[in-house]
Motif scaffolding. Structure first.
Motif, PDB file in Angstrom:
ATOM      1  N   ILE A  97       0.870  -1.178   0.000  1.00  0.00           N
ATOM      2  CA  ILE A  97       0.000   0.000   0.000  1.00  0.00           C
ATOM      3  C   ILE A  97       0.908   1.228   0.000  1.00  0.00           C
ATOM      4  O   ILE A  97       2.061   1.144   0.437  1.00  0.00           O
ATOM      5  N   GLY A  98       0.406   2.345  -0.509  1.00  0.00           N
ATOM      6  CA  GLY A  98       1.316   3.478  -0.641  1.00  0.00           C
ATOM      7  C   GLY A  98       0.705   4.811  -0.277  1.00  0.00           C
ATOM      8  O   GLY A  98      -0.499   5.028  -0.402  1.00  0.00           O
ATOM      9  N   THR A  99       1.578   5.699   0.174  1.00  0.00           N
ATOM     10  CA  THR A  99       1.193   7.082   0.438  1.00  0.00           C
ATOM     11  C   THR A  99       2.440   7.949   0.273  1.00  0.00           C
ATOM     12  O   THR A  99       3.510   7.444  -0.069  1.00  0.00           O
ATOM     13  N   ALA A 100       2.285   9.252   0.507  1.00  0.00           N
ATOM     14  CA  ALA A 100       3.440  10.163   0.399  1.00  0.00           C
ATOM     15  C   ALA A 100       3.180  11.401   1.255  1.00  0.00           C
ATOM     16  O   ALA A 100       2.028  11.817   1.389  1.00  0.00           O
ATOM     17  N   PRO A 101       4.252  11.999   1.795  1.00  0.00           N
ATOM     18  CA  PRO A 101       4.056  13.185   2.638  1.00  0.00           C
ATOM     19  C   PRO A 101       3.935  14.460   1.797  1.00  0.00           C
ATOM     20  O   PRO A 101       4.491  15.508   2.155  1.00  0.00           O
ATOM     21  N   SER A 102       3.246  14.359   0.668  1.00  0.00           N
ATOM     22  CA  SER A 102       3.088  15.512  -0.225  1.00  0.00           C
ATOM     23  C   SER A 102       1.687  15.459  -0.827  1.00  0.00           C
ATOM     24  O   SER A 102       1.323  14.458  -1.466  1.00  0.00           O
ATOM     25  N   GLU A 103       0.913  16.520  -0.603  1.00  0.00           N
ATOM     26  CA  GLU A 103      -0.459  16.552  -1.143  1.00  0.00           C
ATOM     27  C   GLU A 103      -0.442  16.448  -2.669  1.00  0.00           C
ATOM     28  O   GLU A 103      -1.223  15.723  -3.262  1.00  0.00           O
ATOM     29  N   MET A 104       0.480  17.179  -3.281  1.00  0.00           N
ATOM     30  CA  MET A 104       0.505  17.211  -4.750  1.00  0.00           C
ATOM     31  C   MET A 104       0.865  15.847  -5.332  1.00  0.00           C
ATOM     32  O   MET A 104       0.297  15.405  -6.324  1.00  0.00           O
ATOM     33  N   PHE A 105       1.828  15.175  -4.704  1.00  0.00           N
ATOM     34  CA  PHE A 105       2.215  13.861  -5.231  1.00  0.00           C
ATOM     35  C   PHE A 105       1.063  12.870  -5.062  1.00  0.00           C
ATOM     36  O   PHE A 105       0.756  12.098  -5.975  1.00  0.00           O
ATOM     37  N   CYS A 106       0.410  12.896  -3.901  1.00  0.00           N
ATOM     38  CA  CYS A 106      -0.724  11.987  -3.688  1.00  0.00           C
ATOM     39  C   CYS A 106      -1.795  12.224  -4.739  1.00  0.00           C
ATOM     40  O   CYS A 106      -2.350  11.289  -5.310  1.00  0.00           O
ATOM     41  N   LYS A 107      -2.049  13.487  -4.998  1.00  0.00           N
ATOM     42  CA  LYS A 107      -3.086  13.830  -5.986  1.00  0.00           C
ATOM     43  C   LYS A 107      -2.674  13.313  -7.375  1.00  0.00           C
ATOM     44  O   LYS A 107      -3.467  12.692  -8.075  1.00  0.00           O
ATOM     45  N   LYS A 108      -1.423  13.580  -7.759  1.00  0.00           N
ATOM     46  CA  LYS A 108      -0.971  13.175  -9.104  1.00  0.00           C
ATOM     47  C   LYS A 108      -0.882  11.657  -9.229  1.00  0.00           C
ATOM     48  O   LYS A 108      -1.149  11.101 -10.273  1.00  0.00           O
ATOM     49  N   ASN A 109      -0.468  10.990  -8.163  1.00  0.00           N
ATOM     50  CA  ASN A 109      -0.205   9.549  -8.237  1.00  0.00           C
ATOM     51  C   ASN A 109      -1.469   8.725  -7.982  1.00  0.00           C
ATOM     52  O   ASN A 109      -1.674   7.703  -8.630  1.00  0.00           O
ATOM     53  N   THR A 110      -2.300   9.196  -7.043  1.00  0.00           N
ATOM     54  CA  THR A 110      -3.437   8.351  -6.637  1.00  0.00           C
ATOM     55  C   THR A 110      -4.758   9.107  -6.607  1.00  0.00           C
ATOM     56  O   THR A 110      -5.757   8.593  -6.090  1.00  0.00           O
ATOM     57  N   VAL A 142      10.367  10.625  -0.051  1.00  0.00           N
ATOM     58  CA  VAL A 142      10.778  10.768   1.354  1.00  0.00           C
ATOM     59  C   VAL A 142      11.837  11.855   1.564  1.00  0.00           C
ATOM     60  O   VAL A 142      12.072  12.268   2.704  1.00  0.00           O
ATOM     61  N   ILE A 143      12.453  12.298   0.473  1.00  0.00           N
ATOM     62  CA  ILE A 143      13.467  13.344   0.620  1.00  0.00           C
ATOM     63  C   ILE A 143      13.053  14.598  -0.155  1.00  0.00           C
ATOM     64  O   ILE A 143      13.240  15.727   0.308  1.00  0.00           O
ATOM     65  N   TYR A 144      12.463  14.363  -1.298  1.00  0.00           N
ATOM     66  CA  TYR A 144      12.148  15.483  -2.189  1.00  0.00           C
ATOM     67  C   TYR A 144      10.935  15.108  -3.024  1.00  0.00           C
ATOM     68  O   TYR A 144      10.791  13.964  -3.446  1.00  0.00           O
ATOM     69  N   CYS A 145      10.070  16.092  -3.239  1.00  0.00           N
ATOM     70  CA  CYS A 145       8.886  15.856  -4.076  1.00  0.00           C
ATOM     71  C   CYS A 145       9.014  16.718  -5.329  1.00  0.00           C
ATOM     72  O   CYS A 145       9.403  17.887  -5.230  1.00  0.00           O
ATOM     73  N   ASP A 152      10.110  17.276   4.947  1.00  0.00           N
ATOM     74  CA  ASP A 152      10.560  17.239   6.338  1.00  0.00           C
ATOM     75  C   ASP A 152      10.643  15.770   6.817  1.00  0.00           C
ATOM     76  O   ASP A 152       9.640  15.053   6.777  1.00  0.00           O
ATOM     77  N   PRO A 153      11.839  15.319   7.265  1.00  0.00           N
ATOM     78  CA  PRO A 153      11.984  13.928   7.730  1.00  0.00           C
ATOM     79  C   PRO A 153      10.982  13.538   8.812  1.00  0.00           C
ATOM     80  O   PRO A 153      10.581  12.376   8.909  1.00  0.00           O
ATOM     81  N   ILE A 154      10.560  14.508   9.609  1.00  0.00           N
ATOM     82  CA  ILE A 154       9.597  14.192  10.680  1.00  0.00           C
ATOM     83  C   ILE A 154       8.258  13.723  10.092  1.00  0.00           C
ATOM     84  O   ILE A 154       7.615  12.810  10.615  1.00  0.00           O
ATOM     85  N   LEU A 155       7.870  14.354   8.978  1.00  0.00           N
ATOM     86  CA  LEU A 155       6.609  13.936   8.339  1.00  0.00           C
ATOM     87  C   LEU A 155       6.704  12.497   7.851  1.00  0.00           C
ATOM     88  O   LEU A 155       5.757  11.719   7.943  1.00  0.00           O
ATOM     89  N   LYS A 184      21.341  14.022   3.585  1.00  0.00           N
ATOM     90  CA  LYS A 184      19.875  14.142   3.736  1.00  0.00           C
ATOM     91  C   LYS A 184      19.260  12.762   3.969  1.00  0.00           C
ATOM     92  O   LYS A 184      18.310  12.608   4.735  1.00  0.00           O
ATOM     93  N   THR A 185      19.802  11.763   3.280  1.00  0.00           N
ATOM     94  CA  THR A 185      19.284  10.401   3.429  1.00  0.00           C
ATOM     95  C   THR A 185      19.423   9.942   4.871  1.00  0.00           C
ATOM     96  O   THR A 185      18.496   9.376   5.457  1.00  0.00           O
ATOM     97  N   LYS A 186      20.609  10.180   5.442  1.00  0.00           N
ATOM     98  CA  LYS A 186      20.852   9.744   6.834  1.00  0.00           C
ATOM     99  C   LYS A 186      19.871  10.408   7.791  1.00  0.00           C
ATOM    100  O   LYS A 186      19.345   9.776   8.700  1.00  0.00           O
ATOM    101  N   LYS A 187      19.634  11.699   7.555  1.00  0.00           N
ATOM    102  CA  LYS A 187      18.728  12.445   8.434  1.00  0.00           C
ATOM    103  C   LYS A 187      17.314  11.843   8.352  1.00  0.00           C
ATOM    104  O   LYS A 187      16.669  11.588   9.375  1.00  0.00           O
ATOM    105  N   MET A 188      16.886  11.602   7.124  1.00  0.00           N
ATOM    106  CA  MET A 188      15.538  11.037   6.921  1.00  0.00           C
ATOM    107  C   MET A 188      15.461   9.630   7.526  1.00  0.00           C
ATOM    108  O   MET A 188      14.532   9.301   8.270  1.00  0.00           O
TER     109      MET A 188
END
Ligand code: HMG
Ligand code: MG
Length: 301
Positions: A97-110, A142-145, A152-155, A184-188
């Protein structure tokens, strides 16, 4: 006991973006070849709308025809209840199952909001678990949309926690655009480890900017044990413009073999499958390992 689990996504992520879909019989042959390499996870299909992803329209035929080797899982991607019904009807062992921490990506993808994507994911997970299936979560971008830029890694960590709570045995962290770099990868990744623990995480790097191996190494340092890869470097996401394939399976194997980390996967057999897959499109594999081996052969002859 292997040190690292390679999760092969070539037949799904790898093939979903091809303008002319791979012929179904060749796809079945490719999955059967991959099953015979020592891989234990071969993601094989996506029960999504064929209008959105035409290359996955033959998912039912693929799942009905592949030889399911004992000890190998054949996960399928589902984004709504209709997809889950498809997965159940072919007796898939695992649904993703999938999701993303970006409204625009979710809209475009799903075609939905983040909230709706989580609601869909939760409903799928509940029924899939009741039906005895395993559920794997994907978090994209997870790093860039491509639409909302830095994430944000917290999201991302919060999303991992939500997916784990839904019953996902593992969450795969997708650098969908392949733009992340090691710091950035390590932080995320660290922030997700803090949220759900390293044993519940996998990493999924696309290799658009050639950073995937460096990013994987950064995550290995932090204890990751599951790496998503794609045979020959096939792939891309139709809703992440410019994204290239996932890191090539054989390139990751070469690095892990060199580090003395066991995967149980035969790199030579992967190279044969890789050549077969790309041959269907009249191209050569993108992987550096395949290219290096080809150059060596040419020099000898
Ligand atoms: P929607 O448009 O919101 O749904 O789609 P809808 O209910 O309005 O339906 C639209 C049409 O699709 C209808 O057909 C439905 O019947 C049909 P029409 O009435 O117009 O003839 N439909 C379906 N057909 C077959 N199977 C289904 C299905 N659902 C609807 N399951 C949906 C919602 C999520 C299905 C759609 O947006 C979709 O398919 N999106 C594509 C998602 C996708 O596969 N993206 C690529 C994979 S994600 C990825 O690659 C990232 C990852 O690798 C990690 C990373 O790299 O980050 C995982
Ligand atoms: Mg992907």
């Amino acid at each position: 006991m292997n040190d690292i689990l390679i999760y092969e996504v070539g037949a799904r992520d790898g093939l979903q973006n091809e303008a002319v879909p791979m012929d179904t019989q060749q796809k079945i042959k490719l999955i059967n070849m991959l099953s015979d390499t020592g891989l234990k996870k071969v993601e094989s299909a996506a029960f999504v709308s064929p209008k959105w992803v035409p290359a996955m329209a033959d998912s039912r035929e693929v799942m009905d025809s592949i030889f399911r080797k004992k000890g190998v899982n054949y996960p399928v991607l589902t984004m709504n209840m209709r997809g889950l019904e498809g997965a159940i009807s072919v007796e898939a062992d695992t649904v993703c199952i999938g999701t993303a921490p970006s409204e625009m990506f979710c809209k475009k993808n799903t075609n939905c909001t983040i909230e709706k994507s989580l609601e869909r994911a939760e409903n799928i997970a509940k029924i899939a678990i009741e039906a005895g299936m395993k559920v794997r979560g994907y978090v994209s971008c997870v790093i860039y949309c491509p639409y909302e830029k830095d994430i944000d890694p917290i999201l991302v960590a919060k999303m991992c926690a939500k997916l784990k709570k839904m019953g996902c045995y593992e969450v795969s962290l997708g650098d969908t655009l392949g733009i992340g770099t090691p710091t950035k990868t390590k932080k995320m990744f660290s922030s997700c480890v803090d949220a759900v623990g390293v044993d519940n995480l996998a990493v999924h790097f696309h290799d658009t900017y050639g950073q995937a191996l460096a990013n994987i190494l950064a995550c290995l340092d932090l204890g990751v044990k599951v790496i998503d890869t794609s045979v020959g470097g096939l792939g891309g996401c139709p809703y992440a413009p410019g994204a290239r394939g996932n890191v090539a399976t054989e390139d990751v194997l070469f690095m892990l073999n060199g580090m003395g980390l066991e995967t149980g996967v035969d790199i030579d057999k992967i190279c044969i499958a890789s050549e077969f897959a790309f041959k269907q499109f009249g191209r050569k594999p993108l992987s550096r390992v395949f290219q290096a081996l080809e150059a060596k052969k040419e020099k000898k002859s």
